[in-house]
Every structure is written in C-alpha cells, then in structure tokens.
Design a protein around this motif. Structure first.
Motif, short mmCIF file in Angstrom:
data_model
loop_
_atom_site.label_atom_id
_atom_site.label_comp_id
_atom_site.label_asym_id
_atom_site.label_seq_id
_atom_site.Cartn_x
_atom_site.Cartn_y
_atom_site.Cartn_z
N ALA A 184 0.88 -1.16 -0.11
CA ALA A 184 0.04 0.16 0.05
C ALA A 184 0.81 1.32 -0.20
CB ALA A 184 -0.72 -0.10 1.24
N ARG A 185 1.97 1.27 0.90
CA ARG A 185 2.82 2.36 1.04
C ARG A 185 3.77 2.71 -0.06
NH1 ARG A 185 3.57 3.19 6.87
NH2 ARG A 185 1.97 1.82 7.73
N ALA A 186 4.16 1.41 -0.97
CA ALA A 186 4.95 1.63 -2.18
C ALA A 186 4.17 2.08 -3.25
CB ALA A 186 5.38 0.12 -2.28
N GLU A 243 10.92 5.39 1.78
CA GLU A 243 11.96 4.92 3.02
C GLU A 243 11.32 3.95 4.08
OE1 GLU A 243 15.11 5.56 2.86
OE2 GLU A 243 15.45 7.50 1.73
N GLU A 244 10.01 4.42 4.37
CA GLU A 244 9.35 3.39 5.32
C GLU A 244 9.20 1.93 4.70
OE1 GLU A 244 6.23 6.73 7.21
OE2 GLU A 244 5.55 4.83 6.54
N VAL A 245 8.89 1.74 3.62
CA VAL A 245 8.87 0.48 3.10
C VAL A 245 10.26 -0.11 3.07
CG1 VAL A 245 8.28 -0.80 0.80
CG2 VAL A 245 6.92 1.06 1.56
N ALA A 250 5.25 10.37 -5.54
CA ALA A 250 6.65 10.49 -5.25
C ALA A 250 6.97 11.00 -3.77
CB ALA A 250 7.08 11.79 -6.31
N ASP A 251 6.37 10.19 -2.94
CA ASP A 251 6.64 10.29 -1.54
C ASP A 251 7.65 9.72 -0.94
OD1 ASP A 251 6.29 10.31 1.48
OD2 ASP A 251 4.12 10.78 1.28
N VAL A 252 9.08 10.48 -0.65
CA VAL A 252 10.18 9.62 -0.35
C VAL A 252 10.02 9.14 0.96
CG1 VAL A 252 11.65 11.66 0.30
CG2 VAL A 252 12.54 9.90 -0.70
N ARG A 253 9.12 9.98 1.95
CA ARG A 253 9.24 9.35 3.41
C ARG A 253 8.53 8.08 3.31
NH1 ARG A 253 5.69 9.13 6.96
NH2 ARG A 253 4.09 10.25 5.81
#
Lengths: 221, 221
Positions: free
Chosen positions: A28-30, A43-45, A37-40
């Motif tokens: 979901a996050r990826a 990074e979490e993924v 284009a959410d780099v935060r």
C-alpha cells in the motif's frame, strides 16, 4: 489444551499471517509512494522490509528446530515444509515492495508515473494488496474456496500488466525512455508480487485438500 | 553397497545436476536467440522448459515420499528440504531462460538487441551460463571453496546490469521505447537467473558447513 510442540506449530501460522499483514502494508505504501513521489513513505517501506526478513528467519529456525527435536509425522512434516515455502514467498514479496519503493525514491522529487498511467498503476497496487490480504485470510481460515479465488483475481493483474505494456509501446507514449524503463520494472514487480500471493494461497489449498488449485479448478471446469 | 533409501537420496542429487545442465543449455540458446533473432532456438528453449519442470516435480515427489516412508534423521531431513529449495530455484531459472526466449520470439525477425548492446548482452548471458555450470559442479563436488566463488561472480553480473541501464538511459539512446522495454526486461531476467544460481550454490555451502556463504565471507574478511 495444546502442548509446546503444537504451540510452536501454531506460532508459525501466526507469523505467516503477520508477514502477509506487513507485506500488504508495504505494498500500500509503495504504491502511494510511486504515485505521490513520497520519499518518506518509500523509506518506510525500504527500512520496514527488515522486519519481514526477520520473521522469515524465525520461521525457518522454528521449522528446523521442530524437525530436529520432534521427528514430526508425515502430515506435520508437510505443513512444516510448506510453511518454509510460504515464508520464502512472503519474504520475496517484501523485497518486491521495497523495489517499488526504491523506484519511487530514485526519481524523487519527480513521480515516475505519468498522469495517464496513474489509474492503472493504482489498480495494480490495489489488486496486489487485495491478493496478499486474501492470502492472509486463507492462511488464518484454511478456507479452500477463498484460496481458489486468487487464481481468478490474478488474471485481472495479468490483464492490467498487458495493458500497461500496450500503453508504453503505443505511438502516443511521449514520456521518453527513462519513465518507460521505470514503468516496465514497476509493472514486473507488481505482477511477480501477485504471483507469489497466489502461490501462498495455493500452498494452503494443497495442505488442506492434498491437491494443487489448478488441478481442482480443472476438475470443476 | 548402498540401500534403496540412499540410492533415492543420490538420485535427487543427480537430478539437480541434470537440471543445472538443462538450464545452462537453455540460457546459452536463449542468449543466442536474442542476439541472432533466431526463432528456432527460441522455440527450443520454450518447449524444453517442460523437461526442467518435470524434473522439479519428480524431485518434489521423491522428497515427500522419502519423508513419509523413512522418517529421516535431522541431517538427511535438512538435505531433503534444501533439495526442494534448490530444485525450485532451478525451475525458476528455466522460466527466466524461457522469458528471454519469448522476448526474442516477440521481436522476430528483428533482433531486440541493438548493435552497441550486443557485447554487454553476450557477456551477461555468458556469466549466467558460467554461474549455473559452477552451481552444477558445486552440487556434484560439494566443493565449498567453489561454492563461495559465486557471490563474486555475481558482482560482475550486477555491474553489467547497472551498465546496461546507464546505456539505456543515456541521451545517446536512439532505439526508442520498445527496445528499451525489451532490454529492461531481459536485463532483469539475466540478473534474477544469476541470483538463483548463487542461491543454489549457497545452499550446498550451507549443507556442507552449516553456515551461509555471506557469514563465511564475513568471517574471512
């Protein structure tokens, strides 16, 4: 009351379900990271994948430990070995979600998904997410009918994957080679992720019925 | 003299080596099919993959059969389970060679490899072929030192894979999106093929030493 041996067998099942949850969330996050284009989020993924790998190793250790100490009978043995395979599939799904996140991070602050592909990429992400959620439910419930549904759900992914290539290769494509390469790889990651989810559910079907999903579907048809 | 049980254990080893041979040949043909746009070679790879799948199923059946009948002890059990994993890796390598062959077939009579990429694609194919040949030798010889070499050989593949992307994404690329998509996928297939070969050799190292190659390499370093 269950003894320590059966508690350890159960713990493997819980961990597999937990892996499906982690991997679903990573997908979901990826997908959102790719679209926004959410780099935060990306990074979490990427950092979150460590936890998936850790669970995979824990399952492997428990399985080998149980086998060495308990000499399990044929049925339990099959469950243990199949658990290793499901765990390996889920670990790989975590890698694929992380690959998607790295693709998003590489193009940041730009999005690598052109506007006219946002809908199809979103849909691929949603199907991937539903497939792994369903695989988790199938592990928890041992529901064969639900396990058999995943093959059909995956056909939708394959159709979208083909449509993605049609769009990339159409004369109307104006986004150049770099975005085409990104989308080609992302499409492949979604499609492989879905394949692994189908395998996981298929392994449950096999454990419960002794038959592979494709054989059962052939019989029904 | 060996009893029937140990003969069956041996037969799994022979079949794994035979799979490496089939998959190596498939990779050689698939690479040539890509470079020469040779559709006959491509068809051979695609239809030949059935034999690889058949061996994988035979190994799986033998393993489950031995487990059910023989209650193998911890060491043999580990060998049997690891054989399943090696067989699955080799089966997947057959699929990847077939994917390369299908890429070649799809663009026939054109080659999907532009002249300036022929050398790098050839080299990726050759490394892939060497890696699986080496994995076969490692299975047959149980040679740990050779098994540890594959990680280094795979670094060469990763370097070529990055170089391929640099060429695709350079402003000098003049071959359009379709060829870029083909090359992106082909590059991914070569790289995954190599990863699976490294896993196969790593599994042998693990069986012989009880340690994963990366842990041994960390200790030496």
């Amino acid at each position: 009351m269950r003894d320590a041996y059966h508690e350890e067998l159960d713990s493997i099942g819980y961990k597999l379900v937990e892996m499906t949850r982690l991997v679903r969330s990573a997908m979901a996050r990826a997908t959102t990271a790719l679209l926004d284009a959410d780099v935060r989020l990306a990074e979490e993924v990427i950092s979150g994948d460590k936890l998936v790998n850790k669970l995979d190793l824990e399952i492997e250790e428990t399985v080998f430990d149980l086998m060495a100490r308990q000499q399990p009978v044929a049925g339990d043995l099959r469950t243990l070995i199949t658990s290793l395979r499901m765990s390996a599939d889920l670990e790989r799904m975590g890698d694929l979600a992380a690959h998607l996140a790295k693709t998003a991070r590489r193009r940041h602050p730009e999005s690598c998904v052109p506007a006219e592909l946002q809908a199809i990429v979103l849909e691929m992400g949603q199907i991937a997410e539903r497939l792994v959620a369903k695989a988790g439910s199938v592990i928890a419930s041992q529901d064969v009918a639900m396990g058999l549904e995943l093959e059909g759900d995956d056909d939708a992914m394959d159709r979208l994957h083909r449509k993605l290539f049609d769009l990339l290769l159409s004369p109307k494509w104006t986004h150049g080679v770099e975005k085409a390469v990104d989308i080609t790889l992302a499409g492949r990651y979604f499609e492989r992720f879905a394949d692994h989810a189908v395998h996981v559910a298929g392994d449950v079907v096999y454990l419960v019925t002794g038959q592979r999903p494709e054989d059962i579907i052939d019989e029904i048809a």
